[in-house]
Scaffold this motif. Structure first.
Motif, PDB file in Angstrom:
ATOM      1  N   GLU A   3      36.375  17.555  45.354  1.00  0.00           N
ATOM      2  CA  GLU A   3      36.072  18.872  44.764  1.00  0.00           C
ATOM      3  C   GLU A   3      35.253  19.746  45.736  1.00  0.00           C
ATOM      4  O   GLU A   3      35.405  20.964  45.773  1.00  0.00           O
ATOM      5  N   HIS A  62      34.298  24.902  47.412  1.00  0.00           N
ATOM      6  CA  HIS A  62      34.355  24.296  46.078  1.00  0.00           C
ATOM      7  C   HIS A  62      35.720  24.578  45.479  1.00  0.00           C
ATOM      8  O   HIS A  62      36.090  25.731  45.286  1.00  0.00           O
ATOM      9  N   ARG A  63      36.437  23.482  45.230  1.00  0.00           N
ATOM     10  CA  ARG A  63      37.764  23.615  44.628  1.00  0.00           C
ATOM     11  C   ARG A  63      37.661  23.272  43.156  1.00  0.00           C
ATOM     12  O   ARG A  63      37.218  22.187  42.805  1.00  0.00           O
ATOM     13  N   LYS A  64      38.077  24.195  42.329  1.00  0.00           N
ATOM     14  CA  LYS A  64      38.035  23.909  40.894  1.00  0.00           C
ATOM     15  C   LYS A  64      39.114  24.723  40.196  1.00  0.00           C
ATOM     16  O   LYS A  64      39.276  25.914  40.491  1.00  0.00           O
ATOM     17  N   GLN A  67      41.326  26.944  42.104  1.00  0.00           N
ATOM     18  CA  GLN A  67      40.704  28.035  42.870  1.00  0.00           C
ATOM     19  C   GLN A  67      39.771  27.457  43.917  1.00  0.00           C
ATOM     20  O   GLN A  67      39.163  26.418  43.688  1.00  0.00           O
ATOM     21  N   GLU A  68      39.644  28.162  45.039  1.00  0.00           N
ATOM     22  CA  GLU A  68      38.754  27.706  46.085  1.00  0.00           C
ATOM     23  C   GLU A  68      37.688  28.768  46.317  1.00  0.00           C
ATOM     24  O   GLU A  68      38.003  29.919  46.577  1.00  0.00           O
TER      25      GLU A  68
END
Ligand SMILES: N[C@@H](CCC(=O)N[C@@H](CS)C(=O)NCC(=O)O)C(=O)O
Length: 221
Positions: A3, A62-64, A67-68
């Motif tokens: 993540e 931060h990948r969540k 979305q990055e």
């Protein structure tokens, strides 16, 4: 794919702050090394500059939810981590305490580190012909000026750590700054509170694992 990812350089004190913060929060992350010296400095290459227009480390990814989010500046990164991963909080919630912690962070972030950042030292050599010894003397001057301030600032509030008995953002900034004292041979004898805080931090895994000698791009000895 993890993540979180962090663009970092082993000896970068600003990256070291964020590595400690990630460790204190127990966040596992992908380490992406950016060598600040090799090939003229990887931070200056077009690909990296597109991620961080300041052309410096650290940069957090931060990948969540597909979305990055990309964030530069260690204060902004640690504040962001407090919001997306609040346990444990590194900045206090109480406004006065939060301001005090930010004050300590900013003495280091804007009052010490920028004065001896790599690009400043490079310019001193390129434009003003400063020698290695003159650059070291310059750095020692600003570190000493900063430690004089920090000892006075921290002594009234410090317990085990910079601000009370739990490690927080001020410690994330303080320990890398003290590592620079060793690197540039600044005598820490006049700063008993700072030395005591360092002893406490050095016992904790988050600080040990974030250290420049432990990260994946640490030079092999
Ligand atoms: N205020 C920034 C400072 C970042 C910074 O200056 N990083 C240094 C390494 S500690 C850097 O990448 N310098 C590259 C250069 O000067 O070319 C932060 O807190 O993230």
């Amino acid at each position: 794919m993890k993540e979180f990812a962090l663009y970092s350089y082993f000896r970068s004190s600003a990256s070291y702050r964020v590595r400690i913060a990630l460790g204190l929060k127990g966040i596992d992350y992908e380490y992406r090394a950016v060598h600040l010296l090799n090939d003229g400095g990887e931070q200056l290459k077009t690909d990296y500059a597109a991620l961080n227009p300041s052309r410096e480390v650290p940069t957090l990814v931060h990948r969540k939810n597909g979305q990055e989010t990309l964030i530069g500046q260690s204060v902004a990164i640690i504040d962001y981590l407090d919001r997306v991963a609040p346990s444990p909080l590194l900045f206090p919630q109480d406004p006065a305490q939060r301001a005090k912690v930010l004050q300590i962070c900013e003495v280091i972030n804007s009052g010490i580190q920028p004065l001896h950042n790599l690009r400043v030292l490079k310019l001193l050599a390129a434009k003003f012909d400063a020698s290695e010894e003159q650059k070291n003397e310059w750095t020692r001057h600003w570190l000493t000026y900063g430690f004089d301030t920090l000892e006075k600032l921290v002594a009234p509030t410090a317990k085990t750590f910079c601000f009370g008995d739990t490690p927080g953002a001020a410690d994330c900034f303080m320990i890398p700054n003290l590592a620079n004292a060793d690197r540039f041979q600044v005598d820490l004898a006049p700063y008993p509170t700072l030395r005591r805080i360092r002893e406490s931090c050095e016992k904790l895994p988050a600080f040990i694992q974030a250290s420049p000698t432990k990260v994946p791009d640490a030079p092999k000895t």
